[in-house]
Design an enzyme around this catalytic site. Structure first.
Site, PDB file in Angstrom:
ATOM      1  N   ARG A   1      12.073  -5.483   5.777  1.00  0.00           N
ATOM      2  CA  ARG A   1      11.766  -4.097   5.425  1.00  0.00           C
ATOM      3  C   ARG A   1      12.657  -3.107   6.178  1.00  0.00           C
ATOM      4  NH1 ARG A   1       5.661  -2.030   5.371  1.00  0.00           N
ATOM      5  NH2 ARG A   1       5.677  -2.343   7.602  1.00  0.00           N
TER       6      ARG A   1
ATOM      7  N   ARG B   1      -9.464   0.577   8.365  1.00  0.00           N
ATOM      8  CA  ARG B   1      -9.048  -0.777   8.713  1.00  0.00           C
ATOM      9  C   ARG B   1     -10.125  -1.510   9.498  1.00  0.00           C
ATOM     10  NH1 ARG B   1      -3.267   0.332   8.662  1.00  0.00           N
ATOM     11  NH2 ARG B   1      -2.061  -1.545   9.015  1.00  0.00           N
TER      12      ARG B   1
ATOM     13  N   LYS C   1       0.829  -1.213   0.000  1.00  0.00           N
ATOM     14  CA  LYS C   1       0.000   0.000   0.000  1.00  0.00           C
ATOM     15  C   LYS C   1       0.860   1.258   0.000  1.00  0.00           C
ATOM     16  CE  LYS C   1      -2.010  -1.010   3.951  1.00  0.00           C
ATOM     17  NZ  LYS C   1      -1.470  -2.321   4.361  1.00  0.00           N
TER      18      LYS C   1
ATOM     19  N   ARG D   1      11.270  -0.704  11.468  1.00  0.00           N
ATOM     20  CA  ARG D   1      10.091  -0.350  12.246  1.00  0.00           C
ATOM     21  C   ARG D   1       9.956  -1.264  13.450  1.00  0.00           C
ATOM     22  NH1 ARG D   1       4.901   0.361   8.451  1.00  0.00           N
ATOM     23  NH2 ARG D   1       4.030  -0.839  10.171  1.00  0.00           N
TER      24      ARG D   1
ATOM     25  N   ARG E   1      -0.238  -8.653  13.442  1.00  0.00           N
ATOM     26  CA  ARG E   1      -0.829  -7.756  12.438  1.00  0.00           C
ATOM     27  C   ARG E   1      -1.567  -8.536  11.353  1.00  0.00           C
ATOM     28  NH1 ARG E   1       4.519  -5.169  11.328  1.00  0.00           N
ATOM     29  NH2 ARG E   1       3.637  -4.071   9.552  1.00  0.00           N
TER      30      ARG E   1
END
Ligand code: ADP
Ligand code: ZN
Length: 217
Positions: A122, A88, A13, A155, A166
């Site tokens: 990431r 969400r 996204k 992160r 998540r």
């Protein structure tokens, strides 16, 4: 035009919204980035949400709706936007449809395996919010943002435990929105499994068509 970028964590996204923002000149509004900025600034909101976000839980709807609605009310969002990470939950989706309804919801479809692979490698730029990946999308110079020249960071919620939570949260609370948007006929599914370049190639054409724009190349 108003686009929601929808999909699991790691679906792409943020990456796709950043590309689309550059291409079509619409502001990229990421609820996750709004929260991370609040945390960096140690604002009251930041302090309130830091722990929740670190462990991979959702921020309560009232706080989330407030911060996103405030952002949507700023002048640069008056003629359209790209929403990333919001809505969400069903209450969030309802709130959006009441104050500033979306035209289309781009649903980036990816497998769980891909999500885990992407999130666990990431790396983020704290300055521009761009994301990289140690093997799938490395920066030109190891661990440095191509655009800002600053060191990348991991992160806090990109650890195995939070990633699992998540994905589970997505399944239980967010995936039901697919039916909500299907019933509003704004859902546009796209295969998000490929690399960023090939997904963007397809998405760019799709978005231009939805906006009735002619692409030059
Ligand atoms: P990702 O899509 O990779 O999970 P985001 O940057 O969109 O990352 O969001 C990071 C975290 O911020 C979420 O796990 C959640 O804790 C919080 N958050 C972001 N957007 C929302 C939202 N719309 N509702 C509730 N919490 C949110
Ligand atoms: Zn950067």
């Amino acid at each position: 035009m108003r686009f929601v970028f929808f999909g699991a964590p790691g679906a792409g996204k943020g990456t796709m919204a950043a590309e689309a923002s550059k291409e079509f000149g619409l502001p990229h509004i990421s609820s996750g980035e709004l929260f991370r900025a609040a945390i960096r600034e140690c604002s009251p909101l930041g302090l309130q949400v830091k722990e929740l976000i670190g462990r991979g839980s959702l921020v309560p709807d009232d706080l989330t709706i407030k911060i996103v609605h405030e952002r949507l009310a700023s002048p640069d969002a008056a003629n359209g936007w790209l929403l990333d990470g919001f809505p969400r939950t069903i209450p969030q989706a309802r709130s959006l449809s009441e104050i500033d309804p979306e035209d289309y919801v781009i649903d980036l479809e990816v497998s769980d395996e891909k999500v885990i692979e992407r999130l666990s490698g990431r790396r983020m730029c704290g300055k521009c919010g761009r994301s990289y990946h140690v093997t799938l999308k490395p920066p030109k110079v190891a661990n440095i943002c191509d655009y800002c020249g600053v060191p990348l960071y991991i992160r806090e919620d990109d650890n195995v435990e939070s990633i699992r939570r998540r994905i589970e949260t997505y399944r239980v609370q967010t995936a039901p929105l697919v039916d909500f948007y299907r019933s509003r006929a704004t859902l546009v599914p796209i295969d998000g499994e490929g690399d960023a370049t090939s997904v963007w190639h397809e998405l760019r054409i799709l978005m231009a068509r939805l906006m009735g724009l002619q692409l030059v190349d």
